[in-house]
Design a protein around this motif. Structure first.
Motif, PDB file in Angstrom:
ATOM      1  N   HIS A 357       0.808  -1.227   0.000  1.00  0.00           N
ATOM      2  CA  HIS A 357       0.000   0.000   0.000  1.00  0.00           C
ATOM      3  C   HIS A 357       0.838   1.274   0.000  1.00  0.00           C
ATOM      4  O   HIS A 357       0.275   2.360  -0.124  1.00  0.00           O
ATOM      5  CB  HIS A 357      -0.926   0.008   1.225  1.00  0.00           C
ATOM      6  N   GLY A 358       2.172   1.149   0.152  1.00  0.00           N
ATOM      7  CA  GLY A 358       3.008   2.334   0.090  1.00  0.00           C
ATOM      8  C   GLY A 358       3.298   2.735  -1.351  1.00  0.00           C
ATOM      9  O   GLY A 358       2.766   2.174  -2.317  1.00  0.00           O
ATOM     10  N   GLY A 362       8.912   2.477  -3.435  1.00  0.00           N
ATOM     11  CA  GLY A 362       9.386   3.518  -2.540  1.00  0.00           C
ATOM     12  C   GLY A 362      10.085   2.938  -1.328  1.00  0.00           C
ATOM     13  O   GLY A 362       9.928   1.749  -0.991  1.00  0.00           O
ATOM     14  N   PRO A 363      10.859   3.733  -0.618  1.00  0.00           N
ATOM     15  CA  PRO A 363      11.588   3.235   0.553  1.00  0.00           C
ATOM     16  C   PRO A 363      10.641   2.874   1.706  1.00  0.00           C
ATOM     17  O   PRO A 363       9.603   3.518   1.905  1.00  0.00           O
ATOM     18  CB  PRO A 363      12.495   4.403   0.924  1.00  0.00           C
ATOM     19  N   ILE A 364      11.029   1.851   2.414  1.00  0.00           N
ATOM     20  CA  ILE A 364      10.281   1.415   3.604  1.00  0.00           C
ATOM     21  C   ILE A 364      11.259   1.431   4.770  1.00  0.00           C
ATOM     22  O   ILE A 364      12.313   0.781   4.721  1.00  0.00           O
ATOM     23  CB  ILE A 364       9.685   0.010   3.418  1.00  0.00           C
ATOM     24  N   LYS A 365      10.904   2.173   5.784  1.00  0.00           N
ATOM     25  CA  LYS A 365      11.789   2.351   6.932  1.00  0.00           C
ATOM     26  C   LYS A 365      11.294   1.498   8.104  1.00  0.00           C
ATOM     27  O   LYS A 365      10.159   1.653   8.563  1.00  0.00           O
ATOM     28  CB  LYS A 365      11.821   3.827   7.333  1.00  0.00           C
ATOM     29  N   ASN A 379       6.186   5.578   2.279  1.00  0.00           N
ATOM     30  CA  ASN A 379       5.780   6.812   1.619  1.00  0.00           C
ATOM     31  C   ASN A 379       4.427   6.636   0.941  1.00  0.00           C
ATOM     32  O   ASN A 379       3.952   5.517   0.744  1.00  0.00           O
ATOM     33  CB  ASN A 379       6.821   7.241   0.583  1.00  0.00           C
ATOM     34  N   GLY A 380       3.828   7.748   0.576  1.00  0.00           N
ATOM     35  CA  GLY A 380       2.541   7.718  -0.098  1.00  0.00           C
ATOM     36  C   GLY A 380       1.656   8.832   0.399  1.00  0.00           C
ATOM     37  O   GLY A 380       1.968   9.518   1.384  1.00  0.00           O
ATOM     38  N   PRO A 381       0.518   9.028  -0.263  1.00  0.00           N
ATOM     39  CA  PRO A 381      -0.402  10.090   0.165  1.00  0.00           C
ATOM     40  C   PRO A 381      -0.970   9.802   1.553  1.00  0.00           C
ATOM     41  O   PRO A 381      -1.103   8.652   1.969  1.00  0.00           O
ATOM     42  CB  PRO A 381      -1.488  10.073  -0.911  1.00  0.00           C
TER      43      PRO A 381
END
Length: 444
Positions: A357-358, A362-365, A379-381
């Motif tokens: 769902h990101g 994108g990066p996932i922390k 990240n994402g809206p």
């Protein structure tokens, strides 16, 4: 918000109302009795005073009684208020003497020995033995009413003090009587799909035992229904894994043999559908395990080592190898009484949820901060605040176009609660204007 009905409030008002009514009734009865007793006392005093005054008059002990030149002469040596007034009259009714407060006209009663009533006075007539001289002593009815009213007021004053004291006493008694009810309410409120143990009934009063027994019967039926549902879910998912895996293998083999074209594109769609079905079956198995109850255990485990392995698996995966950013604060410690399999299910679901769902690629922390809270950030809206709570509901997906099944966050939330911790969802990420964060806080 409308307040619910209370048991204690009507009980207190009813008891205090009944007490006030009984007290007022007792005062009313006392007034009737006191009035009769006061009448007897006043009548006795009136008769005694009349007879003694008559002796004085008949023996000519007072020089002004028979030798008075003026008819109806007034005699009084004091200015104080007189409660008993009297008149001395001849047998012919002529007034020869009266006290200071006595009326100037003779009492409107016959000259006969005994008690008589006028509109204002209670009169007792005494006569000499030859009935030539009569003495009529009178008592004002207002004096008697005043005595009764003062006695009634004396009994009403304790009632004014009794009402607040009674309210306090009744409240304390009612609060103590409500203790078993509150204990039963608390015990019932602690029951959920993770705790369906019977409610304790041995220490309850006899009036509450039928309620507790009915609750236990309902819990037993609910437990049976949930067990049947979990067993069906686990068995169904387990039985589906083998045929799904076989069908997926055959589809992938078919893809390798087919030439490029529309047929191969359709086969890829079948492969995607089987992959999604396999993922759903895996989630259903996890859900069945979560519903069965797992999470906490007696021995402590270093969860950082478990988290290292999980993150390493995602970093080795071809799909997420370049997305995972793993940070552990130097002071972080995750030694907890937690089942490692349950913890692994939680973290895998949270990271998978971030990848699905990101922001694509994108990066996932994955961050374990100084407070030992585990944070998975993508990240994402930003997500609307009203939708965050709905993400913990089963089969709820924020974006229907994504490949998730809507079970990852509900499974994670359920297991974390069984661990005694909390799963917090934030969007946007604190300190940012976008993104999504899932934060786990486990008790030490």
């Amino acid at each position: 918000m409308k307040r619910g009905r209370s048991i204690v409030r009507p009980l207190m008002l009813s008891l205090i109302g009944a007490l006030v009514v009984v007290w007022l009734g007792a005062i009313g009865l006392s007034i009737v009795v006191m009035r009769e007793e006061f009448d007897e006392i006043f009548d006795s005093a009136l008769k005694e005073a009349s007879e003694r005054l008559l002796v004085i008059v008949s023996e000519e002990m007072h020089p002004d009684v028979l030798s008075a030149a003026e008819s109806g002469r007034v005699f009084s040596s004091t200015g104080r208020r007189q409660y008993i007034v009297y008149q001395v009259r001849h047998a012919d009714g002529h007034l020869i003497y009266r006290s200071k407060d006595a009326p100037e006209q003779p009492f409107d009663v016959p000259l006969k020995v005994g008690f008589r009533d006028t509109g204002k006075y209670r009169v007792f007539t005494a006569a000499t033995s030859d009935e030539k001289l009569f003495l009529q002593a009178a008592d004002d009815f207002g004096h008697r009413r005043e005595a009764v009213m003062e006695s009634a007021a004396t009994m009403l004053w304790p009632l004014v003090m009794l009402i607040p004291v009674s309210l306090l006493v009744v409240w304390l008694i009612a609060r103590r009587a409500m203790t078993p009810i509150n204990a039963l309410r608390t015990s019932i409120s602690e029951r959920d799909d993770g705790n369906l143990s019977p409610v304790e009934t041995e220490t309850l009063p006899n009036e509450l035992r039928p309620i507790a027994s009915s609750v236990n019967l309902l819990l037993q039926r609910l437990r049976s229904a949930l067990d049947a549902e979990r067993e069906f879910t686990a068995n169904s998912a387990h039985e589906l894994r083998t045929p799904i895996a076989g069908a997926l293998a055959q589809t992938q083999r078919l893809l390798a043999e087919l030439p490029d074209g529309s047929l191969k594109a359709r086969t890829r769609n079948i492969e995607a559908a089987l992959t999604k079905l396999g993922r759903i079956s895996e989630k259903l198995l996890q859900l069945a395990r979560a519903d069965a109850g797992l999470g906490a255990k007696e021995t402590k485990t270093d969860l950082l080592k478990v988290l290292d392995l999980i993150v390493f698996d995602f970093q080795r995966s071809a799909e997420t190898s370049n997305q995972i950013d793993y940070i552990v604060a130097p002071s972080a410690s995750l030694i907890r009484n937690v089942d490692i399999d349950a913890f692994g299910i939680v973290m895998r679901n949270l990271i998978e949820n971030a990848t699905i769902h990101g922001e694509p690629n994108g990066p996932i922390k994955v961050w374990v901060d100084e407070d030992s809270a585990i944070r998975v950030i993508s990240n994402g809206p930003a997500v609307a605040e009203a939708d965050l709570a709905a993400f913990k509901q089963r089969f709820h997906r924020g974006d229907a176009k994504r490949k998730g099944a809507g079970l990852g966050l509900p499974i994670a939330d359920k297991i974390v609660r069984q661990m005694g911790g909390t799963l917090q969802l934030h969007s946007p990420v604190p300190g940012n204007d976008q993104g999504f964060e899932a934060r786990i806080i486990l008790p030490g």
